[in-house]
Design a protein around this motif. Structure first.
Motif, PDB file in Angstrom:
ATOM      1  N   GLY A  62       0.816  -1.210   0.000  1.00  0.00           N
ATOM      2  CA  GLY A  62       0.000   0.000   0.000  1.00  0.00           C
ATOM      3  C   GLY A  62       0.846   1.255   0.000  1.00  0.00           C
ATOM      4  O   GLY A  62       0.619   2.187  -0.776  1.00  0.00           O
ATOM      5  N   GLY A 242      -3.143   4.754  -0.544  1.00  0.00           N
ATOM      6  CA  GLY A 242      -2.539   3.520  -0.064  1.00  0.00           C
ATOM      7  C   GLY A 242      -3.460   2.609   0.711  1.00  0.00           C
ATOM      8  O   GLY A 242      -3.323   1.379   0.628  1.00  0.00           O
ATOM      9  N   VAL A 245      -5.330   0.024  -1.333  1.00  0.00           N
ATOM     10  CA  VAL A 245      -4.399  -1.001  -1.819  1.00  0.00           C
ATOM     11  C   VAL A 245      -4.081  -1.978  -0.698  1.00  0.00           C
ATOM     12  O   VAL A 245      -4.081  -3.203  -0.885  1.00  0.00           O
ATOM     13  CB  VAL A 245      -3.100  -0.364  -2.353  1.00  0.00           C
ATOM     14  CG1 VAL A 245      -2.105  -1.445  -2.773  1.00  0.00           C
ATOM     15  CG2 VAL A 245      -3.398   0.555  -3.523  1.00  0.00           C
ATOM     16  N   PHE A 246      -3.769  -1.424   0.497  1.00  0.00           N
ATOM     17  CA  PHE A 246      -3.484  -2.280   1.647  1.00  0.00           C
ATOM     18  C   PHE A 246      -4.672  -3.185   1.940  1.00  0.00           C
ATOM     19  O   PHE A 246      -4.530  -4.402   2.105  1.00  0.00           O
ATOM     20  CB  PHE A 246      -3.160  -1.430   2.882  1.00  0.00           C
ATOM     21  CG  PHE A 246      -3.478  -2.116   4.179  1.00  0.00           C
ATOM     22  CD1 PHE A 246      -2.705  -3.178   4.617  1.00  0.00           C
ATOM     23  CD2 PHE A 246      -4.579  -1.719   4.944  1.00  0.00           C
ATOM     24  CE1 PHE A 246      -3.016  -3.836   5.802  1.00  0.00           C
ATOM     25  CE2 PHE A 246      -4.886  -2.366   6.122  1.00  0.00           C
ATOM     26  CZ  PHE A 246      -4.099  -3.426   6.553  1.00  0.00           C
ATOM     27  N   THR A 385      -7.397   3.499  -6.673  1.00  0.00           N
ATOM     28  CA  THR A 385      -7.114   2.293  -5.889  1.00  0.00           C
ATOM     29  C   THR A 385      -8.375   1.709  -5.248  1.00  0.00           C
ATOM     30  O   THR A 385      -8.402   0.526  -4.902  1.00  0.00           O
ATOM     31  CB  THR A 385      -6.070   2.602  -4.800  1.00  0.00           C
ATOM     32  OG1 THR A 385      -6.492   3.754  -4.046  1.00  0.00           O
ATOM     33  CG2 THR A 385      -4.720   2.889  -5.427  1.00  0.00           C
TER      34      THR A 385
END
Length: 463
Positions: A62, A242, A245-246, A385
């Protein structure tokens, strides 16, 4: 990157990554082969714990993807002072999070694996193995951030050589372990503990090199606490990009752990058989992530330069290259299927049968995976994302786990399919997410082109 021939630029930047990913997949096959030579239980433990490692590395991914997108855009806009600030801040955030993971996860590893429904036959050695895997996380975080920074500048050769160094050191140590086992210096089952030690040491070697570059006075982007900026203007975009994504990668790995736990219902070695099948299929699908990584950086660079048409052009070329690559490898691995499976199963006929039953179906989805991979690169480059997170959650919790549960819980399917149900569930989920990604890309590109056209008209009202 901003005005050269698009196909030439894409291939130039992507080839080192594709080459590394191809070699990396071969090395992973070697690692799996070494584990399989210890026992079917060992390869099952390694396959199960791999998802735990991916859950933790989801944090690094991320940070890496979000930081890479931000740095690439800033780099494309020419603001080098801001690039320095972003690099230093990203690095120290990664160090802090990595240290926190070590402090929390190692003491809680045994109850965590029980919570993840690791089979009782594997949980003893799995706990020790997992703790050793987690110990390497902080080095992997540093290396991931280092590569993300290099990729955002188009410097992919150093990524290739750095990763090849890790793979060479790791595999050499694993081969040494096999020699010691063969000569009776190490008991066969205990050899599993030397695998994560090799991972830890190989990543440590690369971290030493990365830190030397990070702190070099010759590096115009060298890290320094003075350059850090823990302000809302930097942290908020980092978290905004991020966190999806994480969450996407964490839940994907968590979901795959659920899949492994379900697969154990067919027998403890089925987890290992799925791991082997994944490795073989990965020969077609993993290398193309190199094109995806190059694509996302090039898309971000050109968006920073406000060139939307060129950014989309990189997606189209990536899609074609990915499909050509997967078709080629699909044919080659299909021809060599029996020899590859035989190498992993050795004289274990039952284990070979389990691998073959899963791989027969799983390999059929490789073309649509290439579509999904290309679309992911496009969306990462545009910073979308949340959409990539949605697609991967759809893949796992709508397409994969429900189909696997259906095949397991309905007696007709369970009796008729047996172990093949695992491969069929993989085929269904990967194929449907590829089709869904294609539809998402079509709608997204139309929307982007429409918005870009309106902006151009507003800027040139007389045209």
């Amino acid at each position: 990157m901003l005005d050269g021939d698009m196909l030439k630029v894409l291939v130039t930047i992507a080839l080192p990554l594709v080459f590394y990913n191809s070699i990396g997949q071969i090395f992973q096959l070697v690692d799996t082969f070494i584990a399989a030579n210890m026992s079917a239980n060992v390869v099952s433990t390694v396959s199960f714990v791999a998802q735990v490692d991916k859950m933790l590395m989801a944090i690094g991914s991320g940070l890496s993807i979000a930081g890479g997108v931000m740095i690439a855009r800033t780099f494309g806009s020419g603001d080098m002072d801001r690039v320095r600030t972003q690099i230093s801040t990203l690095f120290f955030i990664a160090i802090g999070i990595g240290a926190l993971i070590l402090l929390v996860m190692i003491p809680l590893m045994y109850p965590f694996l029980r919570l993840m429904k690791m089979p009782e036959e594997l949980i003893g050695q799995g706990t020790v193995y997992s703790c050793l895997v987690v110990a390497s996380v902080i080095f992997q975080f540093i290396n991931t951030i280092y590569f993300s920074i290099q990729k955002s500048k188009g410097n992919t050769k150093i990524i290739m050589w750095g990763n090849l160094l890790v793979l060479t050191v790791k595999t050499s140590m694993n081969i040494l372990t096999m020699i010691l086992i063969k000569n009776g210096k190490i008991q066969n089952e205990n050899g599993i503990y030397f695998l994560p030690v090799a991972t830890l040491f190989s990543h440590f070697v690369l971290t030493v090199i990365a830190m030397k570059d990070f702190t070099s006075k010759k590096n115009p982007f060298r890290i320094s606490p003075k350059n850090c900026e823990f302000k809302k203007t930097l942290i908020f975009p980092l978290v905004s990009l991020g966190f999806p994504v994480f969450l996407e990668k964490f839940i994907m790995a968590f979901g795959k752990s659920i899949v492994n736990a379900l697969c154990a219902g067919f027998g403890p070695t089925v987890v290992g058989a799925l791991g082997v099948s994944d490795r073989i299929c990965g020969m077609a699908t993993n290398p193309i992530s190199g094109f995806q990584e190059a694509e996302s950086s090039l898309v971000s660079n050109n968006l920073g330069n406000k060139n939307v048409d060129r950014a989309l052009g990189f997606f189209y070329r990536t899609l074609v290259l990915n499909m050509i690559f997967t078709v080629t490898v699909f044919v080659i691995t299909g021809i060599l299927k029996n020899q590859i499976i035989g190498a992993f199963a050795k004289d274990d006929v039952a284990f070979a049968s389990e691998i073959d039953a899963i791989y027969f179906y799983e390999r059929l989805d490789t073309i649509l995976i290439s579509v999904n991979t290309s679309v992911m690169g496009l969306l990462y480059g545009f910073g979308k994302t949340r959409i990539t997170m949605f697609l991967n959650l759809l893949r796992l919790f709508v397409y994969r786990i429900p189909s696997l549960l259906l095949f397991m819980k309905v007696p007709f399917f369970f009796d008729k399919l047996g172990t093949s149900a695992v491969g069929l569930a993989m085929l269904i989920s990967n194929s449907f997410v590829g089709l869904t990604a294609g539809i998402v890309a079509f709608v997204f590109i139309r929307k982007i082109r429409s918005m870009n056209k309106k902006q151009n008209q507003n800027q040139n009202p007389h045209d």
